[in-house]
Design a protein around this motif. Structure first.
Motif, mmCIF file in Angstrom:
data_model
loop_
_atom_site.group_PDB
_atom_site.id
_atom_site.type_symbol
_atom_site.label_atom_id
_atom_site.label_comp_id
_atom_site.label_asym_id
_atom_site.label_seq_id
_atom_site.Cartn_x
_atom_site.Cartn_y
_atom_site.Cartn_z
ATOM 1 N N ASN A 157 0.823 -1.209 0.000
ATOM 2 C CA ASN A 157 0.000 0.000 0.000
ATOM 3 C C ASN A 157 0.861 1.264 0.000
ATOM 4 O O ASN A 157 0.567 2.238 -0.700
ATOM 5 N N LEU A 158 1.928 1.246 0.791
ATOM 6 C CA LEU A 158 2.822 2.401 0.839
ATOM 7 C C LEU A 158 3.524 2.603 -0.494
ATOM 8 O O LEU A 158 3.585 3.728 -1.012
ATOM 9 N N VAL A 159 4.043 1.521 -1.059
ATOM 10 C CA VAL A 159 4.754 1.622 -2.338
ATOM 11 C C VAL A 159 3.827 2.103 -3.446
ATOM 12 O O VAL A 159 4.219 2.924 -4.287
ATOM 13 N N GLU A 160 2.591 1.628 -3.440
ATOM 14 C CA GLU A 160 1.637 2.076 -4.462
ATOM 15 C C GLU A 160 1.349 3.572 -4.333
ATOM 16 O O GLU A 160 1.230 4.281 -5.331
ATOM 17 N N SER A 161 1.253 4.064 -3.094
ATOM 18 C CA SER A 161 1.027 5.496 -2.899
ATOM 19 C C SER A 161 2.216 6.320 -3.391
ATOM 20 O O SER A 161 2.047 7.386 -3.988
ATOM 21 N N ILE A 162 3.422 5.820 -3.138
ATOM 22 C CA ILE A 162 4.624 6.508 -3.634
ATOM 23 C C ILE A 162 4.647 6.490 -5.157
ATOM 24 O O ILE A 162 4.894 7.515 -5.807
ATOM 25 N N ARG A 163 4.399 5.321 -5.729
ATOM 26 C CA ARG A 163 4.400 5.197 -7.186
ATOM 27 C C ARG A 163 3.353 6.105 -7.811
ATOM 28 O O ARG A 163 3.616 6.786 -8.813
ATOM 29 N N ASN A 164 2.170 6.146 -7.236
ATOM 30 C CA ASN A 164 1.100 6.980 -7.788
ATOM 31 C C ASN A 164 1.474 8.461 -7.756
ATOM 32 O O ASN A 164 1.096 9.227 -8.656
ATOM 33 N N THR A 165 2.191 8.874 -6.718
ATOM 34 C CA THR A 165 2.636 10.261 -6.645
ATOM 35 C C THR A 165 3.618 10.573 -7.768
ATOM 36 O O THR A 165 3.541 11.632 -8.413
ATOM 37 N N ILE A 166 4.545 9.660 -8.013
ATOM 38 C CA ILE A 166 5.524 9.846 -9.084
ATOM 39 C C ILE A 166 4.841 9.864 -10.442
ATOM 40 O O ILE A 166 5.167 10.681 -11.313
ATOM 41 N N GLY A 218 14.556 -5.214 1.123
ATOM 42 C CA GLY A 218 13.694 -5.494 -0.015
ATOM 43 C C GLY A 218 12.809 -4.339 -0.434
ATOM 44 O O GLY A 218 12.236 -4.363 -1.528
ATOM 45 N N LEU A 219 12.685 -3.306 0.407
ATOM 46 C CA LEU A 219 11.793 -2.194 0.081
ATOM 47 C C LEU A 219 12.266 -1.451 -1.171
ATOM 48 O O LEU A 219 11.464 -1.118 -2.049
ATOM 49 N N GLY A 220 13.560 -1.168 -1.245
ATOM 50 C CA GLY A 220 14.074 -0.455 -2.403
ATOM 51 C C GLY A 220 13.848 -1.209 -3.699
ATOM 52 O O GLY A 220 13.440 -0.626 -4.709
ATOM 53 N N GLN A 221 14.091 -2.535 -3.666
ATOM 54 C CA GLN A 221 13.875 -3.346 -4.868
ATOM 55 C C GLN A 221 12.406 -3.368 -5.260
ATOM 56 O O GLN A 221 12.056 -3.325 -6.451
ATOM 57 N N TYR A 222 11.533 -3.436 -4.254
ATOM 58 C CA TYR A 222 10.094 -3.461 -4.514
ATOM 59 C C TYR A 222 9.652 -2.151 -5.169
ATOM 60 O O TYR A 222 8.914 -2.147 -6.165
ATOM 61 N N LEU A 223 10.125 -1.027 -4.637
ATOM 62 C CA LEU A 223 9.765 0.266 -5.200
ATOM 63 C C LEU A 223 10.345 0.429 -6.598
ATOM 64 O O LEU A 223 9.697 1.009 -7.478
ATOM 65 N N ALA A 224 11.553 -0.084 -6.832
ATOM 66 C CA ALA A 224 12.153 -0.011 -8.160
ATOM 67 C C ALA A 224 11.310 -0.770 -9.179
ATOM 68 O O ALA A 224 11.082 -0.307 -10.305
ATOM 69 N N SER A 225 10.831 -1.936 -8.778
ATOM 70 C CA SER A 225 9.997 -2.738 -9.671
ATOM 71 C C SER A 225 8.673 -2.049 -9.955
ATOM 72 O O SER A 225 8.196 -2.026 -11.098
ATOM 73 N N ALA A 226 8.060 -1.455 -8.914
ATOM 74 C CA ALA A 226 6.757 -0.808 -9.080
ATOM 75 C C ALA A 226 6.852 0.475 -9.894
ATOM 76 O O ALA A 226 5.953 0.792 -10.689
ATOM 77 N N SER A 227 7.920 1.248 -9.698
ATOM 78 C CA SER A 227 8.056 2.541 -10.369
ATOM 79 C C SER A 227 8.823 2.466 -11.675
ATOM 80 O O SER A 227 8.801 3.407 -12.466
ATOM 81 N N ARG A 228 9.525 1.346 -11.889
ATOM 82 C CA ARG A 228 10.397 1.169 -13.060
ATOM 83 C C ARG A 228 11.469 2.249 -13.122
ATOM 84 O O ARG A 228 11.838 2.737 -14.185
ATOM 85 N N LEU A 229 11.958 2.613 -11.948
ATOM 86 C CA LEU A 229 13.023 3.597 -11.825
ATOM 87 C C LEU A 229 14.140 3.027 -10.959
ATOM 88 O O LEU A 229 13.915 2.124 -10.160
ATOM 89 N N THR A 230 15.330 3.584 -11.117
ATOM 90 C CA THR A 230 16.430 3.218 -10.247
ATOM 91 C C THR A 230 16.177 3.802 -8.866
ATOM 92 O O THR A 230 15.850 4.983 -8.733
ATOM 93 N N VAL A 231 16.299 2.973 -7.850
ATOM 94 C CA VAL A 231 16.064 3.395 -6.467
ATOM 95 C C VAL A 231 17.337 3.146 -5.663
ATOM 96 O O VAL A 231 17.905 2.055 -5.726
#
Length: 347
Positions: free
Chosen positions: A260-269, A295-308
């Motif tokens: 849920n947190l990662v999706e909110s971050i991704r949606n903001t981006i 694992g959080l950074g890798q998860y966010l990288a996958s969701a946002s398709r950006l380097t984290v």
């Protein structure tokens, strides 16, 4: 002549302060101190039980031997409104003085109950004349006053109050990030701040009411264990890793809340990219205690398709031997907000 400024960040679980010296060369961290805060003393970025906070601040000043008591305080939660605003050009003192009249019909609170500021980001020539684009910052007075009062009760002298999001950006714009479009994500215990900067200039600031402590609390509730035990288990299972049957329930909770947190971050981006065609964020930089969850950074990288990646705050600054940064070992990025607050005056 060199000056020193102390940035003070009163977070949910810790208070942190940095004394910074700005001379002719790179800024220098002279002193650092942190102190744990009682559970519940700070809620949603506001001091609600001042006694414990006051004691912690007094202890910090007694042990760190800061050279003075003047501080720059940070503020940032969902009761602080940050939005894009275009205004007719005028000198900044006049523009800031005109804000109550310019925005009184657009605020969710009465203008007399709000503290207002304006951060200019660009200018352009509109049909109505020269126009300034920027970010309006509006905070309810009681949101700011609770933290100011706690600092004053500890014998400190708040010189100014700055937005945590601006501090977050300032602390990371001394190196090559100042030339790029960057999404800065600071994951605290209860609050996540997201700032998108375009070549060093903040263009979007958003605060999410979720942080690392929410994950811990969910694990504690699901497993019916103490918060301390839940924190240890959260760190053990991480995000997205295979675990044994005995940790499966905890892993599912961690994954669910983190998703849920990662999706909110991704949606903001994504929101920023959709409103700024051709100028989407190029990279995500993480700070804050919550960013160290495995694992959080890798998860966010996958969701946002950006380097984290985790922030490197020591590019462009020096650290004196008097700083004593040992408490930050392994969690260096938690320095970001108090460092950026000190830079508000030292820069």
């Amino acid at each position: 002549m060199a000056t020193t400024v102390i940035g003070l960040d009163i977070g949910t679980t810790h208070a942190r302060a940095v004394e910074l010296q700005q001379g002719r060369g790179a800024p220098t961290v002279l002193r650092y101190a942190e102190a744990p805060l009682p559970l519940g003393a700070v809620q949603d970025g506001e001091v609600t039980e001042p006694e414990g906070v006051v004691q912690a601040l007094r202890s910090m000043w007694a042990t760190a031997k800061f050279s003075h008591r003047d501080v720059v305080l940070g503020v940032g939660n969902q009761r602080v409104l940050v939005r894009n605003l275009d205004l007719p050009w005028m000198p900044m003192p006049q523009l800031r003085a005109s804000l109550p009249y310019q925005v009184q019909d657009t605020l969710p609170v009465a203008v007399e109950d709000a503290l207002l500021d304006f951060y200019p980001t660009s200018e352009h020539q509109a049909q109505t004349g020269r126009t300034v684009q920027g970010l309006l910052v509006a905070a309810t007075r009681d949101t700011v006053q609770s933290n100011v009062s706690a600092a004053e009760s500890a014998g400190l002298r708040p010189l100014m109050v700055d937005l945590n999001g601006f501090a977050l950006a300032r602390a990371q714009m001394l190196g090559e990030l100042s030339t790029r479009i960057v999404a800065l994500v600071d994951i605290g215990a209860r609050i996540t701040n997201i700032v998108v900067t375009h070549r060093g200039v903040p263009r979007l600031v958003r605060t999410l009411p979720t942080g690392g402590q929410h994950i811990t609390d969910a694990v504690a509730s699901e497993l019916r264990i103490s918060v301390h035990e839940a924190e240890a288990i959260k760190r053990q299972v991480g995000v997205g890793y295979a675990v044994g049957a005995d940790l499966q329930a905890a892993a599912e909770v961690v994954n669910h809340v983190t998703q849920n947190l990662v999706e909110s971050i991704r949606n903001t981006i994504v929101y920023y990219a959709s409103n700024n065609p051709g100028a989407a964020a190029e990279v995500v930089i993480l700070t804050g205690g919550g960013s160290y969850l495995n694992g959080l950074g890798q998860y966010l990288a996958s969701a946002s398709r950006l380097t984290v990646s985790l922030a490197d705050l020591f590019t462009g600054i020096t650290v004196a031997k008097t700083a004593h940064l040992e408490p930050l070992h392994g969690i260096e990025s938690t320095l970001a907000v108090p460092l950026g607050l000190a830079m508000a005056v030292a820069a």
